[in-house]
Design an enzyme around this catalytic site. Structure first.
Site, mmCIF file in Angstrom:
data_model
loop_
_atom_site.group_PDB
_atom_site.id
_atom_site.type_symbol
_atom_site.label_atom_id
_atom_site.label_comp_id
_atom_site.label_asym_id
_atom_site.label_seq_id
_atom_site.Cartn_x
_atom_site.Cartn_y
_atom_site.Cartn_z
ATOM 1 N N ASP A 105 0.814 -1.212 0.000
ATOM 2 C CA ASP A 105 0.000 0.000 0.000
ATOM 3 C C ASP A 105 0.851 1.267 0.000
ATOM 4 O OD1 ASP A 105 -1.977 1.893 0.394
ATOM 5 O OD2 ASP A 105 -2.246 1.404 2.517
ATOM 6 N N ASP A 161 -1.922 5.856 -5.308
ATOM 7 C CA ASP A 161 -2.190 4.961 -4.192
ATOM 8 C C ASP A 161 -2.518 3.551 -4.660
ATOM 9 O OD1 ASP A 161 -2.909 3.793 -1.839
ATOM 10 O OD2 ASP A 161 -4.356 5.312 -1.244
#
Length: 507
Positions: A101, A288
């Site tokens: 992430d 992201d």
């Protein structure tokens, strides 16, 4: 985690990953198995959306690849929704499936000391007594994801990522997972690849330690996300370089504008060949890997969903403002009133000094308690703010007032659903417009086939818009999240050494 974007929505997680001993060209690869979509996964996604929690609880230079210090982590693509891989913690390594992430910075996995959270019983748990390299820390730690949260304590041990072993990595042993979505999620934990500035407890991230321990030659990692859900390979995460087999041409690089997230500046945003005007002066965008969809301001997402025929929730407040104030908004803008003053002059938003203050649109980064208006006033203010943007676009297109008002009323019907997906007619994909982002003065376009997610087969197939709403007011916003829908089309390089992000057409 006060400044962690609480977004990672639509988290359809996949997994079961097996570590394979295959080693070629000095690159260690992790083999991954596929898993079909199930009802529990959909339920987990909906719970995550309801809670406003991120899926985590659920841009020139070509860098060299080929040294023995570049490490490839193949990733699993689950319904074009999220990408996961396997890591090991301890000696001998205890395996965990994690989300890699770039929108967070901590590593966390469930602890064997997690006794009272049901979620822990459904996932792999770290047991410190089984590791010869474990070092006790014990400091308590907590991360909030909307109404759900995780809590536990810090520990230290070796972490194996592909063929790399990061020594003495501090991570979180989770002893409480306070959400049902953690139970249904198919991931064990999170490996954050963001900057230390957003690391809870100021813990040094795994990537930082890779660099500091000279495990990689080049301070770069890169993502290739395979958008074909039926392909054997889900994607690759390469530490220490890029794989030239997974992109075409050269990368366009843009600087990181603010450390914390991988935040860059984005220019104008186009629907087909038409500018929305919202980001002509620049907008902040976060790249992201932990966000499945593309997120942006509600007014523009609504226009996109209207243009592609996505069905959202009919907002009575929006239609009320169109009916009662549409003409006035038009006339005020025509007369030269600044757009950010219109709703204040109409009495729908509080006017404070030189600028208006929206009482309804709350930042997902930090929610502030505002006083002086009722909930109903807040909703009308939100609707007014959106209508001002839409009217500006209609004026730019030189539409008549009557045609514009009629268009605004239809846009109200395309407002994104706050609790669910925006559904699209699968048969109309070929007629939908391209959507383009301007990054580094270059357009990066997505075709309908690229921004529409498909689930199911035959008559049971459902098509879902890859766009969702996120409202962050100035000065932080407008803010966009370039998630996996974008990164799947454009191979992405995160250059930690030069503090820049690069994009090239994925191959």
């Amino acid at each position: 985690m006060g400044n962690k974007i609480l977004l990672k929505v639509f988290c359809l997680w996949a997994l079961t990953c097996l570590l394979l001993p295959a080693n070629s060209n000095g690159l260690v690869r992790i083999g991954l198995k596929k898993r079909r979509l199930d009802l529990d996964t959909i339920k987990a996604a909906r719970i995550a959306r309801q809670e406003g929690k991120s899926g985590a609880g659920a841009n020139s230079l070509v860098h060299d690849l080929g040294s023995s210090d570049a490490d490839i982590i193949p990733l699993k693509n689950y319904l074009d929704a999220q990408y996961l891989g396997e890591i090991g913690i301890g000696s001998p390594p205890q395996n965990f499936t994690v989300i890699f992430d770039t929108g967070s910075s901590n590593l966390w996995v469930p602890s064997s000391k997690c006794y009272f959270s049901i979620a822990c019983y459904f996932h792999s748990k770290y047991k410190s007594s089984l590791s010869s390299t474990y070092i006790k820390n014990g400091n308590s730690c907590e991360i909030h994801y909307g109404s759900g949260s995780i809590s536990g304590f810090l520990s230290q041990d070796n972490v194996q990522v592909g063929g790399l072993v990061v020594k003495d990595q501090v991570f979180i042993e989770v002893t409480k997972e306070g959400s049902l979505s953690f139970v249904l999620g198919k991931f064990d934990g999170i490996l954050g690849l963001g900057f230390q500035e957003i690391s809870v407890g100021n813990v040094v991230p795994v990537w930082y330690n890779m660099v500091q321990q000279d495990l990689v030659d080049d301070e770069v990692f890169s993502f290739w996300l395979n958008r074909n859900p039926d392909a054997k390979e889900g994607g690759e995460l390469v530490f220490g370089g890029v794989d030239p087999n997974h992109f075409k041409g050269k990368h366009t690089y843009v600087p990181v504008t603010k450390k914390g997230y991988w935040q860059i500046n984005m220019g104008d945003f186009l629907i087909g060949n038409h500018s929305t005007g919202l980001c002509e002066e620049g907008c902040a965008a976060i790249v992201d890997s932990g966000t499945s969809l593309l997120a942006g301001p509600t007014p523009i997402i609504t226009e996109i969903n209207h243009a592609i025929g996505a069905e959202g929730v009919v907002s009575a407040e929006c239609k009320e403002v169109v009916s009662q104030y549409g003409d006035l908004i038009w006339e005020l803008l025509i007369s030269g009133v600044k757009p950010n003053k219109v709703c204040a002059q109409l009495g729908l938003c509080i006017f404070n000094g030189d600028e208006y203050v929206s009482t309804g649109i709350e930042s997902v980064v930090e929610k502030e308690n505002k006083e002086g208006s009722s909930a109903g006033d807040d909703l009308l203010c939100i609707a007014c703010e959106m209508l001002v943007i839409w009217v500006q676009n209609q004026l730019r297109e030189k539409e008549t007032k009557e045609a514009a008002i009629n268009y605004l009323d239809k846009l109200c019907e395309s407002l994104p659903s706050p609790m669910g997906e925006s559904v699209i007619d699968c048969n109309s994909i070929s007629t939908m417009p391209n959507i383009s982002f301007t990054i580094g003065d270059k357009p990066f376009s997505l075709t309908p086939e690229q921004y529409v997610l498909k689930t199911g087969e035959g008559i049971a197939q459902v098509c879902i818009s890859g766009f969702m709403a996120l409202d962050v007011p100035p000065p932080r916003g407008p803010l966009w999240i370039l998630g996996d829908v974008f990164m799947g089309v454009y191979h992405t390089v995160f250059d930690y050494g030069k503090l820049e992000v690069g994009f090239a057409e994925a191959a």
